[in-house]
Write an enzyme that holds these catalytic residues in place. Structure first.
Site, short mmCIF file in Angstrom:
data_model
loop_
_atom_site.label_atom_id
_atom_site.label_comp_id
_atom_site.label_asym_id
_atom_site.label_seq_id
_atom_site.Cartn_x
_atom_site.Cartn_y
_atom_site.Cartn_z
N LYS A 290 50.41 38.17 41.52
CA LYS A 290 49.42 38.36 42.58
C LYS A 290 49.58 37.23 43.59
O LYS A 290 49.43 36.05 43.25
CB LYS A 290 48.01 38.35 41.99
CG LYS A 290 46.92 38.53 43.03
CD LYS A 290 45.55 38.57 42.38
CE LYS A 290 44.46 38.77 43.41
NZ LYS A 290 43.12 38.80 42.81
N LYS B 146 50.94 42.67 43.44
CA LYS B 146 49.91 42.81 44.48
C LYS B 146 50.12 41.73 45.53
O LYS B 146 50.26 40.56 45.15
CB LYS B 146 48.53 42.66 43.83
CG LYS B 146 47.37 42.80 44.79
CD LYS B 146 46.03 42.54 44.08
CE LYS B 146 44.88 42.73 45.07
NZ LYS B 146 43.59 42.39 44.53
ZN LIG Z 1 39.06 36.81 41.72
#
Ligand SMILES: [Zn+2]
Length: 322
Positions: free
Chosen positions: A195, A248
């Site tokens: 992420k 992501k």
């Molecule tokens: Zn968070």
């Protein structure tokens, strides 16, 4: 065998031929739809920067979930806006926390829909960070226990999958252990494994009201410049017991999705985040590009890169049109 024997255009002449040789096809079962649940009753508040997306009270969320399921989307992922926030993010792991209440209602009313719980603290902490603050810093190790409690609370409320998004070190192992000790040995973990600290999350922070009140998330989310480190992060989550790995955002990180698909054996999910969605919708509204075609092209590109599952705000619309 070069030109004129070989003519690549032969297979592009008609839609019939093109569709026969098409390598990547989208299906409703590819999609996971993110939804935001808020307190109250009869609340359906459109999110300004994400047209077509809403903050929904539990009753309206259930209605939305019925529609999502009838469009053929198999799963939703839930984010919560609690009544109150505190430094420890207790709404994330309270038995009657907003997401836990929503899960119970959705599992009761729309049992065929798979419900995923986003596991993080930032929507529930008064400071907006994803972990506990100790001496002005997000403290890794004391956050793990809170995340584990949140995952167990969600599993108790009926979550079919839990999805930690905080990027603390060791959270997947801590969550796995806590789930197993509580009897949830069959609950899979979808780890937000790579992420990135991305500007494309901007509109989401309005949606989930989760902007950090000081500092930024660069101390735990990844540097957008790093590919090797993403593979290391994914490998760590796999070792700790992740069942599905996620990248992501999606479209600015297709290389990461591709490498994740090549190097790991687990299903790969990709999150087409709020900013990716909002850019396409905004440009469409301005007449600068064809929104629907941009939706198809972006989703196809994410799948072509290697994503088995796509979290996207287009899920309902795309599934309906497929
Ligand atoms: Zn968070």
């Amino acid at each position: 065998m070069a030109f004129p024997i070989t003519r690549a255009r032969r297979l592009r002449r008609t839609e019939l031929v093109r569709s026969m040789v098409r390598e990547t096809r989208l299906a409703p079962s590819d999609f996971i739809y993110p939804l935001f649940v808020c307190p109250g009753e009869g609340v359906k508040r459109e999110i300004g920067a994400m047209p077509g997306n809403y903050q929904l009270s539990v009753d309206c969320l259930v209605e939305e979930c019925r529609e999502v399921a009838s469009a053929g989307v198999p799963a939703v992922i839930l984010f919560g806006l609690p009544e109150t926030k505190d430094p420890e993010g207790s709404g994330a792991y309270a038995e009657d926390g907003i997401v836990q209440r929503a899960m119970r209602a959705v599992k009761r009313e729309v049992p065929k829909l798979l419900v995923i719980g986003d596991v993080c603290l930032c929507e529930y902490t008064s400071h907006g960070h994803c972990g506990r603050i100790v001496d002005g810093e997000v403290d890794n190790d004391s956050t793990l226990e809170l995340l584990a409690r949140a995952a167990v609370a969600q599993a108790r409320a009926g979550a079919d999958i839990v999805a930690p998004s905080d990027m603390m070190d060791g959270r997947v192992a801590a969550i796995r252990r806590a789930l197993d000790e509580s009897g949830f040995t069959q609950t899979p973990i979808l780890a937000y494994a790579a992420k990135f600290a991305s500007v494309f999350y901007g509109p989401f922070r309005e949606a989930a009201e989760s902007a950090p009140q000081f500092g930024d998330r660069l101390g735990y989310q990844m540097d957008p410049a790093n590919q090797r480190e993403a593979l290391k992060e994914i490998a760590l989550d796999v070792e700790e017991g992740a069942d599905i790995i996620m990248v992501k955002p999606a479209m600015p990180y297709l290389d990461i999705i591709y490498r994740a698909r090549q190097e790991f054996r687990l299903p790969v999910a990709a999150y087409q985040v709020s900013g990716e969605y909002s850019m396409i919708v905004a440009a469409g509204r301005n007449g600068w590009l064809d929104c629907e075609r941009a939706m198809w092209e972006s989703l196809t590109a994410i799948k072509r890169a290697g994503a088995d599952l796509i979290l996207t705000y287009f899920a309902k619309e795309a599934a309906r049109r497929l």
